[in-house]
Design an enzyme around this catalytic site. Structure first.
Site, mmCIF file in Angstrom:
data_model
loop_
_atom_site.group_PDB
_atom_site.id
_atom_site.type_symbol
_atom_site.label_atom_id
_atom_site.label_comp_id
_atom_site.label_asym_id
_atom_site.label_seq_id
_atom_site.Cartn_x
_atom_site.Cartn_y
_atom_site.Cartn_z
ATOM 1 N N VAL A 116 -21.804 7.883 13.102
ATOM 2 C CA VAL A 116 -21.398 8.784 14.181
ATOM 3 C C VAL A 116 -22.480 8.878 15.249
ATOM 4 O O VAL A 116 -22.299 8.483 16.392
ATOM 5 C CB VAL A 116 -21.066 10.192 13.630
ATOM 6 C CG1 VAL A 116 -20.759 11.157 14.760
ATOM 7 C CG2 VAL A 116 -19.901 10.118 12.653
ATOM 8 N N CYS A 117 -23.634 9.406 14.885
ATOM 9 C CA CYS A 117 -24.656 9.772 15.864
ATOM 10 C C CYS A 117 -25.284 8.561 16.550
ATOM 11 O O CYS A 117 -25.733 8.664 17.702
ATOM 12 C CB CYS A 117 -25.729 10.624 15.198
ATOM 13 S SG CYS A 117 -25.035 12.102 14.421
#
Length: 223
Positions: A116-117
């Site tokens: 995600v990040c």
């Protein structure tokens, strides 16, 4: 995987260090915690050594994600950490404008978690014409399978998937000029290299000569 237009240099890239937060660090166990810590700090100190612009962000720091690793705050005391409400770093106007303000078109991205990040802003930046390097060993996930799947996704999207040592070596380029960065950063954040370098400095006949060339003291422990 896309072929980069040129090599990384201290003048053409910016580092995005996203959500290296103490809460996330505790439960993303695809990499052993001490190894992950060394990778993140070695990567961060690479940017510091070459005076490369660094942008740091957090998500939900007052929640379970927690604040940024204190070691990173110590390395970059003058870098404002951008807290954002968006999951995707790139969706946050403040974060995106901070990237644009660097004027750099090569982005070296790391983050917790990879899926995600790191992956979301990497893919978003690729869509906007940036060249993106994802430092996979300065990232982590819930398990290794997630990292493998995310690595495939990033490569298919056109990101250059790499490691912190490869980034360091590419930026150093010349050991006679930047050997001290290679020697100290690897020794401090790769235990195997620390042992090998200390042995060399203590026993090799030409250790003093090499140490002088690369800007080391020649006295173990390496410094």
């Amino acid at each position: 995987m896309t072929l980069p237009t040129s090599e990384l240099t201290p003048d053409n890239c910016a580092f995005l260090m996203i959500d290296h937060q103490v809460g996330l660090f505790q439960f993303l166990t695809s990499i052993e915690p001490l190894r992950l810590k060394n990778n993140i700090l070695g990567h961060a100190k690479t940017a510091k050594a070459f005076d490369i612009p660094v942008i740091m962000g957090t998500s939900w720091p007052l929640g379970p994600n927690g604040p940024t690793m204190p070691e990173l705050v110590e390395i970059f005391p003058d870098v404002e950490i951008i807290d954002r409400p968006f999951v995707n770093f790139w969706s946050d106007e403040t974060s995106r404008k901070a990237v644009e303000a660097t004027g750099r078109k090569k982005l070296v991205i790391s983050g917790l978690a990879t899926e995600v990040c790191a992956a979301f802003p990497a893919i978003s930046a690729l869509r906007e014409g940036y060249e993106v390097y994802v430092v996979i060993d300065a990232c982590a996930d819930f398990n290794k399978e997630i990292t493998e799947i995310t690595t495939q996704r990033l490569a298919a999207a056109g990101a250059i998937v790499t490691t912190w040592v490869a980034v360091l070596a590419e930026l150093c380029a010349n050991t006679q000029v930047n050997g001290a960065h290679i020697g100290t950063l690897l020794a401090h954040h790769m235990p195997q290299y620390y042992a090998a370098m200390n042995n060399f400095l203590a026993t090799a006949e030409h250790a003093d000569e090499v140490a002088k060339v690369v800007g080391l003291t020649g006295i173990p422990p390496i410094q």
